[in-house]
Design a protein around this motif. Structure first.
Motif, PDB file in Angstrom:
ATOM      1  N   THR A   6       4.148   0.968  -7.210  1.00 52.33           N
ATOM      2  CA  THR A   6       4.142  -0.469  -7.439  1.00 52.33           C
ATOM      3  C   THR A   6       5.531  -0.947  -7.869  1.00 52.33           C
ATOM      4  OG1 THR A   6       2.904  -2.233  -8.570  1.00 52.33           O
ATOM      5  CG2 THR A   6       3.341  -0.239  -9.850  1.00 52.33           C
ATOM      6  N   PRO A   9       8.188  -7.242  -5.552  1.00 53.33           N
ATOM      7  CA  PRO A   9       8.555  -7.237  -4.133  1.00 53.33           C
ATOM      8  C   PRO A   9      10.065  -7.039  -3.956  1.00 53.33           C
ATOM      9  CG  PRO A   9       6.957  -8.974  -4.539  1.00 53.33           C
ATOM     10  CD  PRO A   9       7.321  -8.388  -5.883  1.00 53.33           C
ATOM     11  N   LYS A  13       9.272  -0.257  -2.312  1.00 56.66           N
ATOM     12  CA  LYS A  13       8.005   0.492  -2.256  1.00 56.66           C
ATOM     13  C   LYS A  13       7.672   0.983  -0.842  1.00 56.66           C
ATOM     14  CE  LYS A  13       5.836  -3.131  -3.819  1.00 56.66           C
ATOM     15  NZ  LYS A  13       6.985  -4.032  -4.078  1.00 56.66           N
ATOM     16  N   THR A  14       7.703   0.053   0.118  1.00 54.84           N
ATOM     17  CA  THR A  14       7.289   0.406   1.483  1.00 54.84           C
ATOM     18  C   THR A  14       8.211   1.474   2.056  1.00 54.84           C
ATOM     19  OG1 THR A  14       6.700  -1.913   1.720  1.00 54.84           O
ATOM     20  CG2 THR A  14       6.655  -0.598   3.724  1.00 54.84           C
ATOM     21  N   ASP A  26      -1.625   0.744   2.591  1.00 54.20           N
ATOM     22  CA  ASP A  26      -0.896  -0.507   2.380  1.00 54.20           C
ATOM     23  C   ASP A  26      -1.887  -1.568   1.875  1.00 54.20           C
ATOM     24  OD1 ASP A  26       0.352  -2.967   2.669  1.00 54.20           O
ATOM     25  OD2 ASP A  26       1.170  -2.542   4.653  1.00 54.20           O
ATOM     26  N   ASN A  28      -1.426  -4.633   0.888  1.00 61.06           N
ATOM     27  CA  ASN A  28      -1.263  -5.970   1.480  1.00 61.06           C
ATOM     28  C   ASN A  28      -1.870  -6.040   2.879  1.00 61.06           C
ATOM     29  OD1 ASN A  28       0.147  -7.453  -0.619  1.00 61.06           O
ATOM     30  ND2 ASN A  28       1.771  -5.958  -0.288  1.00 61.06           N
ATOM     31  N   GLU A  69       0.232   1.539  -1.823  1.00 61.12           N
ATOM     32  CA  GLU A  69       1.535   0.878  -1.829  1.00 61.12           C
ATOM     33  C   GLU A  69       1.340  -0.634  -1.837  1.00 61.12           C
ATOM     34  OE1 GLU A  69       4.362  -1.416  -0.214  1.00 61.12           O
ATOM     35  OE2 GLU A  69       3.487  -0.342   1.493  1.00 61.12           O
ATOM     36  N   GLY A  70       1.982  -1.293  -2.807  1.00 59.09           N
ATOM     37  CA  GLY A  70       1.882  -2.745  -2.888  1.00 59.09           C
ATOM     38  C   GLY A  70       2.149  -3.214  -4.304  1.00 59.09           C
ATOM     39  N   HIS A  71       2.513  -4.489  -4.439  1.00 59.11           N
ATOM     40  CA  HIS A  71       2.970  -4.954  -5.754  1.00 59.11           C
ATOM     41  C   HIS A  71       1.819  -5.210  -6.729  1.00 59.11           C
ATOM     42  CE1 HIS A  71       2.181  -8.779  -3.759  1.00 59.11           C
ATOM     43  NE2 HIS A  71       2.057  -9.299  -4.952  1.00 59.11           N
ATOM     44  N   SER A  73      -0.842  -2.739  -6.552  1.00 62.51           N
ATOM     45  CA  SER A  73      -1.597  -1.495  -6.373  1.00 62.51           C
ATOM     46  C   SER A  73      -1.973  -0.848  -7.708  1.00 62.51           C
ATOM     47  CB  SER A  73      -0.797  -0.509  -5.517  1.00 62.51           C
ATOM     48  OG  SER A  73       0.465  -0.270  -6.080  1.00 62.51           O
TER      49      SER A  73
END
Ligand code: ADP
Length: 167
Positions: A6, A9, A13-14, A26, A28, A69-71, A73
């Motif tokens: 996390t 943005p 992360k990605t 993912d 999102n 994965e994600g802001h 998560s």
């Protein structure tokens, strides 16, 4: 087992998740593909169905390690690894992404005030924190891999952007 990667943005992360030898989920993409309540008129983005996401992730869980994965998560895992990035670096990445000045400001403030880190500490049993500033994606991925393999611990509290951002 699911481990959250996390961070604000733009922190990487990605990019980092896809350098790891684990399945990547993912968050999102799950939201875009249906786990949402439509566009939030105030924020202009999809409103995530948090309960639906939690249920879907339980269904997807297995003995194998997966990276969420994600802001946000960190809402769905017991263990989060939080990527941090100095606001001056984050600013140029978000500009390149074409974010509006308001959205950039909002994200820089969140990074400067440790918003995601504080939430992760609140929700998760274990939190590690990596400062990605000045590190290549591969260097960050190597640290993440070592943490997951139990060879390294990076407890929260390593970064302080307040001086840089507000000073
Ligand atoms: P996030 O998933 O956290 O929003 P991304 O992985 O999409 O972030 O990365 C945002 C941008 O920053 C991308 O253009 C990516 O190539 C770049 N980037 C990511 N990590 C690094 C790094 N360690 N060093 C330099 N650039 C990076």
């Amino acid at each position: 087992m699911q481990i959250a990667l996390t961070g604000t943005p733009g922190t990487g992360k990605t990019t980092v998740a896809h350098l790891l030898p684990y399945r990547v989920i993912d968050i999102n993409a799950l939201v875009r593909e249906g786990l949402n309540f439509g566009t939030d008129p105030k924020r202009g983005c999809l409103e995530a169905d948090m309960d639906g996401l939690a249920e879907r992730l339980v269904e997807m869980d297995s003995d194998q390690i997966s990276i969420l994965e994600g802001h946000f998560s960190h809402h769905f895992a017991q263990w989060s690894i939080v990527l941090r990035l100095a606001p001056r670096k984050l600013e140029s990445r978000l500009e390149e992404r074409g974010y509006s000045p308001e959205k950039i400001r909002e994200n820089l403030e969140a990074e400067a005030l440790d918003v995601i880190l504080v939430e992760a500490v609140e929700y998760c049993q274990r939190v590690d924190e990596i400062d990605a500033t000045g590190r290549t994606p591969q260097e960050v991925a190597d640290l993440v891999a070592k943490i997951i393999e139990g060879k390294l611990v990076m407890p929260p509290g390593q970064v302080d952007w307040l001086e840089e951002f507000f000073g």
